[in-house]
Design a protein around this motif. Structure first.
Motif, PDB file in Angstrom:
ATOM      1  N   UNK A   1       9.833   4.776   4.560  1.00 49.94           N
ATOM      2  CA  UNK A   1      11.105   5.046   3.893  1.00 49.94           C
ATOM      3  C   UNK A   1      11.431   3.969   2.868  1.00 49.94           C
ATOM      4  N   UNK A   2      11.017   2.720   3.130  1.00 51.12           N
ATOM      5  CA  UNK A   2      11.230   1.643   2.156  1.00 51.12           C
ATOM      6  C   UNK A   2      10.467   1.933   0.869  1.00 51.12           C
ATOM      7  N   UNK A   3       9.206   2.343   1.007  1.00 47.01           N
ATOM      8  CA  UNK A   3       8.382   2.648  -0.170  1.00 47.01           C
ATOM      9  C   UNK A   3       8.927   3.860  -0.915  1.00 47.01           C
ATOM     10  N   UNK A   4       9.379   4.834  -0.169  1.00 52.55           N
ATOM     11  CA  UNK A   4       9.975   6.021  -0.792  1.00 52.55           C
ATOM     12  C   UNK A   4      11.207   5.640  -1.608  1.00 52.55           C
ATOM     13  N   UNK A   5      12.056   4.795  -1.048  1.00 52.24           N
ATOM     14  CA  UNK A   5      13.262   4.352  -1.749  1.00 52.24           C
ATOM     15  C   UNK A   5      12.896   3.559  -2.997  1.00 52.24           C
ATOM     16  N   UNK A   6      11.921   2.671  -2.887  1.00 54.85           N
ATOM     17  CA  UNK A   6      11.497   1.898  -4.056  1.00 54.85           C
ATOM     18  C   UNK A   6      11.024   2.822  -5.175  1.00 54.85           C
ATOM     19  N   UNK A   7      10.198   3.801  -4.827  1.00 61.51           N
ATOM     20  CA  UNK A   7       9.712   4.763  -5.830  1.00 61.51           C
ATOM     21  C   UNK A   7      10.867   5.502  -6.487  1.00 61.51           C
ATOM     22  N   UNK A   8      11.830   5.920  -5.695  1.00 59.11           N
ATOM     23  CA  UNK A   8      12.971   6.652  -6.246  1.00 59.11           C
ATOM     24  C   UNK A   8      13.760   5.775  -7.213  1.00 59.11           C
ATOM     25  N   UNK A   9      13.905   4.503  -6.897  1.00 58.49           N
ATOM     26  CA  UNK A   9      14.645   3.600  -7.762  1.00 58.49           C
ATOM     27  C   UNK A   9      13.896   3.329  -9.065  1.00 58.49           C
ATOM     28  N   UNK A  10      12.599   3.046  -8.956  1.00 62.17           N
ATOM     29  CA  UNK A  10      11.812   2.738 -10.153  1.00 62.17           C
ATOM     30  C   UNK A  10      11.777   3.936 -11.098  1.00 62.17           C
TER      31      UNK A  10
ATOM     32  N   UNK B   1       0.821  -1.209   0.000  1.00 59.76           N
ATOM     33  CA  UNK B   1       0.000   0.000   0.000  1.00 59.76           C
ATOM     34  C   UNK B   1       0.857   1.264   0.000  1.00 59.76           C
ATOM     35  N   UNK B   2       1.908   1.274   0.796  1.00 60.97           N
ATOM     36  CA  UNK B   2       2.774   2.456   0.814  1.00 60.97           C
ATOM     37  C   UNK B   2       3.530   2.607  -0.509  1.00 60.97           C
ATOM     38  N   UNK B   3       3.938   1.494  -1.101  1.00 63.79           N
ATOM     39  CA  UNK B   3       4.597   1.556  -2.405  1.00 63.79           C
ATOM     40  C   UNK B   3       3.640   2.111  -3.454  1.00 63.79           C
ATOM     41  N   UNK B   4       2.396   1.646  -3.423  1.00 68.42           N
ATOM     42  CA  UNK B   4       1.383   2.144  -4.354  1.00 68.42           C
ATOM     43  C   UNK B   4       1.158   3.643  -4.162  1.00 68.42           C
ATOM     44  N   UNK B   5       1.103   4.063  -2.913  1.00 68.94           N
ATOM     45  CA  UNK B   5       0.888   5.476  -2.611  1.00 68.94           C
ATOM     46  C   UNK B   5       2.012   6.333  -3.175  1.00 68.94           C
ATOM     47  N   UNK B   6       3.240   5.932  -2.935  1.00 70.95           N
ATOM     48  CA  UNK B   6       4.387   6.700  -3.436  1.00 70.95           C
ATOM     49  C   UNK B   6       4.361   6.797  -4.962  1.00 70.95           C
ATOM     50  N   UNK B   7       4.073   5.696  -5.635  1.00 72.86           N
ATOM     51  CA  UNK B   7       4.116   5.681  -7.099  1.00 72.86           C
ATOM     52  C   UNK B   7       2.923   6.415  -7.713  1.00 72.86           C
ATOM     53  N   UNK B   8       1.740   6.219  -7.142  1.00 74.77           N
ATOM     54  CA  UNK B   8       0.551   6.888  -7.685  1.00 74.77           C
ATOM     55  C   UNK B   8       0.648   8.400  -7.531  1.00 74.77           C
ATOM     56  N   UNK B   9       1.211   8.853  -6.416  1.00 75.26           N
ATOM     57  CA  UNK B   9       1.349  10.288  -6.192  1.00 75.26           C
ATOM     58  C   UNK B   9       2.338  10.920  -7.173  1.00 75.26           C
ATOM     59  N   UNK B  10       3.165  10.070  -7.798  1.00 76.98           N
ATOM     60  CA  UNK B  10       4.110  10.553  -8.802  1.00 76.98           C
ATOM     61  C   UNK B  10       3.556  10.402 -10.222  1.00 76.98           C
ATOM     62  N   UNK B  11       2.294   9.998 -10.333  1.00 76.96           N
ATOM     63  CA  UNK B  11       1.650   9.932 -11.638  1.00 76.96           C
ATOM     64  C   UNK B  11       1.644   8.580 -12.306  1.00 76.96           C
ATOM     65  N   UNK B  12       2.143   7.537 -11.635  1.00 80.26           N
ATOM     66  CA  UNK B  12       2.122   6.200 -12.218  1.00 80.26           C
ATOM     67  C   UNK B  12       0.717   5.597 -12.125  1.00 80.26           C
ATOM     68  N   UNK B  13       0.359   4.798 -13.099  1.00 82.48           N
ATOM     69  CA  UNK B  13      -0.870   4.008 -13.027  1.00 82.48           C
ATOM     70  C   UNK B  13      -0.548   2.731 -12.261  1.00 82.48           C
ATOM     71  N   UNK B  14      -1.244   2.510 -11.153  1.00 78.97           N
ATOM     72  CA  UNK B  14      -0.910   1.400 -10.263  1.00 78.97           C
ATOM     73  C   UNK B  14      -2.107   0.469 -10.123  1.00 78.97           C
ATOM     74  N   UNK B  15      -1.885  -0.803 -10.389  1.00 81.13           N
ATOM     75  CA  UNK B  15      -2.887  -1.842 -10.177  1.00 81.13           C
ATOM     76  C   UNK B  15      -2.407  -2.760  -9.061  1.00 81.13           C
TER      77      UNK B  15
END
Length: 372
Positions: free
Chosen positions: A338-347, A13-27
């Protein structure tokens, strides 16, 4: 970018939140076991006895409280759910940890881990319910806890309203279809093919079950933890307490979480009378007055254990569109933001907030390419 997230616990859920807030389409594909660690945990926003953990764990955990505060401010107006970041502080009663704890605060220089040595007169002011057998303690005034069931509800509610997010609750992913060095698509248990640009695995204690399909060994296994819940008046217990790895966590409404056990028993999430009795005895030893109040619930959860408790965050070394965020063991809730934030930054190929190499699957995993 279209991203599929497999697993809807706190990491998913946190990973989805980080990515969606950056404009990614998340399923998000919600596996049948979602939340069995996230919902079941205590929600302490610090590793217990942080000096007993690798520095890599503390580097992520130190950001948990501040990031949750930021997310709660953003999510609460939308969801109407306050996930209650309760700033109680924590008393550690283990005498053998006093010296190392006091030294650790100086070495690590993290405001969250500032602690003070208290004698009995000071203890009575901080927590008057503490047993008389404890004549001194070290006190961490900055450590808070989060009400994790409400946290999960808030995240889910917010993401359900997000224009870039879609949940698939009755369609668990069952197979990965790999073509050369990437996943072409994943398949649900009903045979539906799901395509995406990137795939993220956040399946917690069940992650090791993907090892054969992914062609490497994911050394993540379930470790059971049991808890009990006591109901006292609101704001009755003023601080968290910890002694011999057992803890008391007060919620604002008077519920007190007592835990927790540690047992390797596979995917068994049933409670046992003996372990529950041990948990309550430890609780009553710290705060004898708790015996006057009712035990209203008990439960067990399954932690995603990894060899050193350091999570695996990043791209799999041999599959160019597969990412993992898993293996947080006992600290998934405090390391989660912070884990989700790092994942988003890497992707998204952004500058990283911490050194990503210490969580890199390539560094942490012993790659064992499997032949069919």
């Amino acid at each position: 970018m279209n991203i599929v997230i497999i697993g809807a616990g706190i990491s998913g859920l946190l990973s989805a939140l980080e990515l969606a807030e950056q404009g990614c389409q998340v399923n998000i594909y919600n596996q049948t076991y979602a939340g069995q660690a996230s919902w079941a945990g205590g929600g302490i926003l610090s590793p217990m006895y942080p000096w007993r953990y690798p520095r890599a764990v503390n580097l992520l955990a130190q950001h948990g409280k501040a990031l949750y505060q930021t997310w709660n401010e953003k999510l609460q107006p939308v969801t109407g759910i306050d996930f209650e970041i309760h700033e109680t502080g924590m008393l550690i009663l283990d005498e053998t940890d006093f010296e190392v704890g006091l030294n650790y605060k100086t070495q690590f220089q993290d405001p969250m881990q500032h602690c003070e040595y208290l004698q009995r007169e000071q203890l009575d002011q901080v927590n008057p319910h503490l047993s008389e057998q404890f004549q001194h303690a070290i006190y961490f005034p900055e450590i808070a806890n989060v009400r994790n069931p409400r946290l999960l509800q808030s995240l889910r509610n917010y993401l359900e309203q997000h224009p870039k997010v879609q949940f698939f609750d009755q369609m668990p992913i069952q197979k990965f279809h790999i073509q050369q060095d990437k996943i072409e698509y994943v398949e649900t248990e009903t045979g539906q093919k799901v395509y995406a640009d990137q795939f993220v695995v956040t399946t917690g204690a069940w992650s090791g079950l993907w090892s054969a399909q992914l062609g490497l060994e994911l050394p993540v296994r379930p470790v059971q933890g049991q808890m009990a819940l006591i109901k006292t008046p609101a704001h009755w217990l003023p601080t968290m307490c910890m002694n011999r790895v057992m803890y008391l966590i007060p919620r604002m409404d008077g519920h007190i979480i007592c835990g927790s056990s540690m047992q390797e028993c596979g995917f068994n999430a049933e409670t046992s009378d003996q372990i529950q009795q041990n948990i309550l005895e430890a609780a009553y030893e710290m705060v004898p007055e708790l015996a006057q109040f009712p035990v209203v619930q008990n439960w067990a959860g399954l932690r995603p254990s990894s060899p050193e408790g350091i999570p695996y965050i990043g791209q799999l070394p041999h599959l160019h569109n597969v990412w993992i965020n898993l293996g947080h063991f006992r600290n998934g809730l405090c390391m989660g933001p912070a884990s989700a934030q790092l994942l988003r930054q890497l992707i998204l190929k952004q500058p990283t907030s911490v050194d990503s190499t210490i969580y890199s699957p390539e560094q942490l995993l012993k790659l064992e390419v499997m032949t069919s």
